[in-house]
Design an enzyme around this catalytic site. Structure first.
Site, PDB file in Angstrom:
ATOM      1  CB  ILE A   1      63.695  17.836  22.634  1.00 44.72           C
ATOM      2  CG1 ILE A   1      64.221  18.758  21.563  1.00 44.72           C
ATOM      3  CG2 ILE A   1      63.731  18.502  23.997  1.00 44.72           C
ATOM      4  CD1 ILE A   1      63.311  19.959  21.276  1.00 44.72           C
TER       5      ILE A   1
ATOM      6  CG  ASN B   1      59.779  12.300  35.884  1.00 49.08           C
ATOM      7  OD1 ASN B   1      60.251  11.502  36.677  1.00 49.08           O
ATOM      8  ND2 ASN B   1      60.451  12.757  34.839  1.00 49.08           N
TER       9      ASN B   1
ATOM     10  N   GLY C   1      59.583  15.625  39.638  1.00 48.03           N
ATOM     11  CA  GLY C   1      60.449  15.879  38.484  1.00 48.03           C
ATOM     12  C   GLY C   1      59.706  16.130  37.186  1.00 48.03           C
ATOM     13  CD  GLN C   2      53.871  15.755  35.218  1.00 49.35           C
ATOM     14  OE1 GLN C   2      53.485  15.443  36.346  1.00 49.35           O
ATOM     15  NE2 GLN C   2      53.099  15.705  34.149  1.00 49.35           N
TER      16      GLN C   2
ATOM     17  CG  HIS D   1      55.354  12.582  29.430  1.00 50.87           C
ATOM     18  ND1 HIS D   1      54.842  13.724  30.032  1.00 50.87           N
ATOM     19  CD2 HIS D   1      56.648  12.509  29.816  1.00 50.87           C
ATOM     20  CE1 HIS D   1      55.788  14.309  30.732  1.00 50.87           C
ATOM     21  NE2 HIS D   1      56.903  13.588  30.632  1.00 50.87           N
TER      22      HIS D   1
ATOM     23  CG  HIS E   1      60.432   9.929  30.462  1.00 47.49           C
ATOM     24  ND1 HIS E   1      61.283  10.874  29.923  1.00 47.49           N
ATOM     25  CD2 HIS E   1      59.560  10.613  31.239  1.00 47.49           C
ATOM     26  CE1 HIS E   1      60.939  12.074  30.368  1.00 47.49           C
ATOM     27  NE2 HIS E   1      59.897  11.938  31.172  1.00 47.49           N
TER      28      HIS E   1
HETATM   29  P1  5GP Z   1      59.041  15.268  32.416  1.00 53.96           P
HETATM   30  O1  5GP Z   1      60.124  15.837  33.260  1.00 53.96           O
HETATM   31  O2  5GP Z   1      57.829  16.162  32.351  1.00 53.96           O
HETATM   32  O3  5GP Z   1      58.693  13.846  32.784  1.00 53.96           O
HETATM   33  O4  5GP Z   1      59.655  15.120  30.985  1.00 53.96           O
HETATM   34  C1  5GP Z   1      59.395  15.989  29.921  1.00 53.96           C
HETATM   35  C2  5GP Z   1      60.330  15.585  28.814  1.00 53.96           C
HETATM   36  O5  5GP Z   1      59.889  16.214  27.636  1.00 53.96           O
HETATM   37  C3  5GP Z   1      61.784  15.998  29.042  1.00 53.96           C
HETATM   38  O6  5GP Z   1      62.618  14.850  29.018  1.00 53.96           O
HETATM   39  C4  5GP Z   1      62.071  16.964  27.895  1.00 53.96           C
HETATM   40  O7  5GP Z   1      63.373  16.830  27.371  1.00 53.96           O
HETATM   41  C5  5GP Z   1      61.000  16.601  26.874  1.00 53.96           C
HETATM   42  N1  5GP Z   1      60.566  17.712  26.045  1.00 53.96           N
HETATM   43  C6  5GP Z   1      60.219  18.951  26.495  1.00 53.96           C
HETATM   44  N2  5GP Z   1      59.864  19.721  25.453  1.00 53.96           N
HETATM   45  C7  5GP Z   1      59.973  18.950  24.338  1.00 53.96           C
HETATM   46  C8  5GP Z   1      59.743  19.200  22.946  1.00 53.96           C
HETATM   47  O8  5GP Z   1      59.358  20.279  22.523  1.00 53.96           O
HETATM   48  N3  5GP Z   1      59.968  18.168  22.101  1.00 53.96           N
HETATM   49  C9  5GP Z   1      60.385  16.931  22.534  1.00 53.96           C
HETATM   50  N4  5GP Z   1      60.575  16.002  21.592  1.00 53.96           N
HETATM   51  N5  5GP Z   1      60.629  16.668  23.833  1.00 53.96           N
HETATM   52  C10 5GP Z   1      60.411  17.668  24.716  1.00 53.96           C
END
Ligand code: 5GP
Ligand code: ZN
Length: 110
Positions: free
Chosen positions: A32, A86, A92-93, A99, A101
């Site tokens: 997003i 992350n 940074g999670q 997941h 990236h």
């Molecule tokens: P993290 O920091 O946990 O590795 O990354 C989480 C990622 O999920 C972030 O890059 C954030 O922009 C994305 N994200 C969070 N909420 C949503 C959502 O509701 N929809 C989508 N498509 N991405 C999301």
């Protein structure tokens, strides 16, 4: 399925996402808040909080998730790409559903 997990809600269809792939075990959708021209997430349907919570029983799941990266990156037109996992708040999670990236294609203008 964790009822307050945003990615579980995307998997169940309760929250919309720009989906690029789905099979029995995985879903992939565009981030997003993209950090690159192409930035998507590969998400196992099984809810696991972090990579730290994985053990030998997750070996096939993790391997299969990683093998999806080049396949989906190619479908998105990427000749090369970066991957990132992350792990933990200090890592940074932000979303505690494991997941990967995948991003490439250059930085966003945003
Ligand atoms: P993290 O920091 O946990 O590795 O990354 C989480 C990622 O999920 C972030 O890059 C954030 O922009 C994305 N994200 C969070 N909420 C949503 C959502 O509701 N929809 C989508 N498509 N991405 C999301
Ligand atoms: Zn979840």
């Amino acid at each position: 399925m964790s009822s307050d997990c945003i990615f579980c809600k995307i998997i169940s269809g309760a929250i919309p996402a720009k989906k690029i792939y789905e099979d029995e075990d995985f879903i992939a959708f565009h981030d997003i808040k993209p950090m690159a021209k192409v930035h998507f997430l590969i998400v196992p349907k099984l809810h696991v909080d972090t990579l730290k919570d994985c053990d030998d029983s997750h070996q096939v799941l993790l391997g299969s998730a990683l093998l999806l990266a080049p396949k989906l990156a190619a479908e998105q037109g990427l000749a090369g790409f970066k991957t990132l996992i992350n792990t933990g708040r200090e890592g940074g999670q932000e979303v505690f559903h494991i997941h990967i990236h995948v991003f490439g294609g250059g930085k966003t203008d945003a």
